[in-house]
Scaffold this motif. Structure first.
Motif, PDB file in Angstrom:
ATOM      1  N   ILE A 145      17.246   4.293  15.699  1.00  0.00           N
ATOM      2  CA  ILE A 145      17.573   4.247  17.124  1.00  0.00           C
ATOM      3  C   ILE A 145      17.327   2.830  17.623  1.00  0.00           C
ATOM      4  N   ILE A 146      18.360   2.230  18.192  1.00  0.00           N
ATOM      5  CA  ILE A 146      18.255   0.874  18.723  1.00  0.00           C
ATOM      6  C   ILE A 146      18.457   0.940  20.226  1.00  0.00           C
ATOM      7  N   ILE A 147      17.504   0.391  20.968  1.00  0.00           N
ATOM      8  CA  ILE A 147      17.602   0.363  22.428  1.00  0.00           C
ATOM      9  C   ILE A 147      17.738  -1.093  22.844  1.00  0.00           C
ATOM     10  N   LYS A 148      18.844  -1.383  23.516  1.00  0.00           N
ATOM     11  CA  LYS A 148      19.098  -2.749  23.960  1.00  0.00           C
ATOM     12  C   LYS A 148      19.614  -2.715  25.380  1.00  0.00           C
ATOM     13  N   LYS A 149      18.876  -3.338  26.268  1.00  0.00           N
ATOM     14  CA  LYS A 149      19.251  -3.390  27.680  1.00  0.00           C
ATOM     15  C   LYS A 149      19.558  -1.998  28.237  1.00  0.00           C
ATOM     16  N   GLY A 150      18.737  -1.034  27.873  1.00  0.00           N
ATOM     17  CA  GLY A 150      18.896   0.320  28.395  1.00  0.00           C
ATOM     18  C   GLY A 150      19.901   1.178  27.662  1.00  0.00           C
ATOM     19  N   ASP A 151      20.728   0.581  26.795  1.00  0.00           N
ATOM     20  CA  ASP A 151      21.694   1.357  26.014  1.00  0.00           C
ATOM     21  C   ASP A 151      21.052   1.802  24.705  1.00  0.00           C
ATOM     22  N   ILE A 152      21.367   3.010  24.304  1.00  0.00           N
ATOM     23  CA  ILE A 152      20.825   3.556  23.059  1.00  0.00           C
ATOM     24  C   ILE A 152      21.948   3.679  22.040  1.00  0.00           C
ATOM     25  N   MET A 153      21.691   3.155  20.851  1.00  0.00           N
ATOM     26  CA  MET A 153      22.621   3.304  19.739  1.00  0.00           C
ATOM     27  C   MET A 153      21.895   4.040  18.618  1.00  0.00           C
ATOM     28  N   LYS A 154      22.510   5.087  18.085  1.00  0.00           N
ATOM     29  CA  LYS A 154      21.908   5.837  16.987  1.00  0.00           C
ATOM     30  C   LYS A 154      22.753   5.612  15.732  1.00  0.00           C
ATOM     31  N   ILE A 155      22.067   5.175  14.684  1.00  0.00           N
ATOM     32  CA  ILE A 155      22.698   4.974  13.382  1.00  0.00           C
ATOM     33  C   ILE A 155      22.022   5.931  12.407  1.00  0.00           C
ATOM     34  N   LEU A 156      22.822   6.680  11.677  1.00  0.00           N
ATOM     35  CA  LEU A 156      22.281   7.627  10.707  1.00  0.00           C
ATOM     36  C   LEU A 156      22.577   7.099   9.306  1.00  0.00           C
ATOM     37  N   ALA A 157      21.526   6.860   8.530  1.00  0.00           N
ATOM     38  CA  ALA A 157      21.668   6.416   7.142  1.00  0.00           C
ATOM     39  C   ALA A 157      21.446   7.617   6.227  1.00  0.00           C
ATOM     40  N   VAL A 158      22.388   7.835   5.320  1.00  0.00           N
ATOM     41  CA  VAL A 158      22.347   8.990   4.419  1.00  0.00           C
ATOM     42  C   VAL A 158      22.596   8.500   2.994  1.00  0.00           C
ATOM     43  N   SER A 159      21.852   9.032   2.048  1.00  0.00           N
ATOM     44  CA  SER A 159      22.095   8.685   0.647  1.00  0.00           C
ATOM     45  C   SER A 159      21.930   9.907  -0.243  1.00  0.00           C
ATOM     46  N   ASP A 160      22.360   9.744  -1.464  1.00  0.00           N
ATOM     47  CA  ASP A 160      22.172  10.748  -2.515  1.00  0.00           C
ATOM     48  C   ASP A 160      22.818  12.092  -2.194  1.00  0.00           C
ATOM     49  N   ILE A 161      24.057  12.042  -1.768  1.00  0.00           N
ATOM     50  CA  ILE A 161      24.820  13.258  -1.507  1.00  0.00           C
ATOM     51  C   ILE A 161      25.165  13.941  -2.827  1.00  0.00           C
ATOM     52  N   HIS A 162      25.432  13.157  -3.848  1.00  0.00           N
ATOM     53  CA  HIS A 162      25.720  13.634  -5.203  1.00  0.00           C
ATOM     54  C   HIS A 162      26.808  14.708  -5.259  1.00  0.00           C
ATOM     55  N   GLY A 163      27.864  14.506  -4.456  1.00  0.00           N
ATOM     56  CA  GLY A 163      29.027  15.389  -4.540  1.00  0.00           C
ATOM     57  C   GLY A 163      28.847  16.763  -3.943  1.00  0.00           C
ATOM     58  N   LYS A 164      27.835  16.950  -3.121  1.00  0.00           N
ATOM     59  CA  LYS A 164      27.587  18.258  -2.507  1.00  0.00           C
ATOM     60  C   LYS A 164      27.851  18.189  -1.012  1.00  0.00           C
ATOM     61  N   LYS A 165      28.700  19.069  -0.516  1.00  0.00           N
ATOM     62  CA  LYS A 165      28.915  19.137   0.927  1.00  0.00           C
ATOM     63  C   LYS A 165      27.660  19.661   1.597  1.00  0.00           C
ATOM     64  N   ASN A 166      27.434  19.197   2.822  1.00  0.00           N
ATOM     65  CA  ASN A 166      26.233  19.592   3.534  1.00  0.00           C
ATOM     66  C   ASN A 166      26.607  19.926   4.970  1.00  0.00           C
ATOM     67  N   GLU A 167      26.740  21.191   5.264  1.00  0.00           N
ATOM     68  CA  GLU A 167      27.119  21.630   6.616  1.00  0.00           C
ATOM     69  C   GLU A 167      26.081  21.239   7.659  1.00  0.00           C
ATOM     70  N   ASN A 168      24.807  21.187   7.268  1.00  0.00           N
ATOM     71  CA  ASN A 168      23.768  20.776   8.217  1.00  0.00           C
ATOM     72  C   ASN A 168      24.011  19.350   8.695  1.00  0.00           C
ATOM     73  N   LEU A 169      24.447  18.478   7.797  1.00  0.00           N
ATOM     74  CA  LEU A 169      24.750  17.103   8.180  1.00  0.00           C
ATOM     75  C   LEU A 169      25.912  17.063   9.167  1.00  0.00           C
ATOM     76  N   ILE A 170      26.972  17.783   8.867  1.00  0.00           N
ATOM     77  CA  ILE A 170      28.142  17.799   9.752  1.00  0.00           C
ATOM     78  C   ILE A 170      27.778  18.410  11.108  1.00  0.00           C
ATOM     79  N   ASN A 171      27.016  19.481  11.109  1.00  0.00           N
ATOM     80  CA  ASN A 171      26.565  20.087  12.373  1.00  0.00           C
ATOM     81  C   ASN A 171      25.731  19.099  13.174  1.00  0.00           C
ATOM     82  N   TYR A 172      24.844  18.371  12.500  1.00  0.00           N
ATOM     83  CA  TYR A 172      24.013  17.375  13.181  1.00  0.00           C
ATOM     84  C   TYR A 172      24.885  16.298  13.822  1.00  0.00           C
ATOM     85  N   LEU A 173      25.885  15.814  13.082  1.00  0.00           N
ATOM     86  CA  LEU A 173      26.772  14.782  13.617  1.00  0.00           C
ATOM     87  C   LEU A 173      27.564  15.296  14.819  1.00  0.00           C
TER      88      LEU A 173
END
Length: 142
Positions: free
Chosen positions: A11-39
């Motif tokens: 989470i980056i806060i700059k001049k009152g604006d919030i930017m959220k960056i999500l870093a994900v690794s090691d998916i290894h070819g598996k779909k993840n509905e929890n990730l998609i729901n979170y997004l």
């Protein structure tokens, strides 16, 4: 076998604006509905895929996975991991993501350096790079 997925929320806060960056690794070819729901539920600006999108293939999964993420109205920057195979960067780009391997890219006011693969492992995976090369590349990028 339980799916292990690494996720970091930045989470980056700059001049009152919030930017959220999500870093994900090691998916290894598996779909993840929890990730998609979170997004879909959160206001994420950018997803960083930090390697191992596949588990030694297939490349088709890369396109399907990135397309599904892009449908959540986020941008995707990605690198390949040590368990990915040749062609992953092309698959990332073809799906609408940005492969940032060996590049410095800017996202809003943030510089991001990408370098795919890993240092040597005892498993002799496809995309391993010796430590000296990684250090040389990092020094040149900086």
């Amino acid at each position: 076998m339980k799916l292990l997925l690494y996720i970091i929320l930045i989470i980056i806060i700059k001049k009152g604006d919030i930017m959220k960056i999500l870093a994900v690794s090691d998916i290894h070819g598996k779909k993840n509905e929890n990730l998609i729901n979170y997004l879909n539920d959160e206001d994420i600006s950018l997803v960083l895929l930090a390697g191992d999108i596949t588990n030694f293939g297939p490349l088709e999964f890369v396109g399907e996975f990135i397309s599904e993420i892009l449908e959540c109205d986020v941008e995707v920057f990605a690198i390949y991991g040590n368990c990915d195979i040749a062609g992953v960067c092309d698959a990332i780009e073809s799906a609408g993501g940005k492969c940032i391997h060996n590049k410095i890219v800017e996202y809003e006011d943030i510089a991001i350096i990408g370098y795919g693969g890993s240092n040597p492992t005892p498993f002799d995976t496809p995309c391993e790079v010796d430590d000296e090369t990684i250090e040389d590349v990092a020094q040149k990028q900086l």
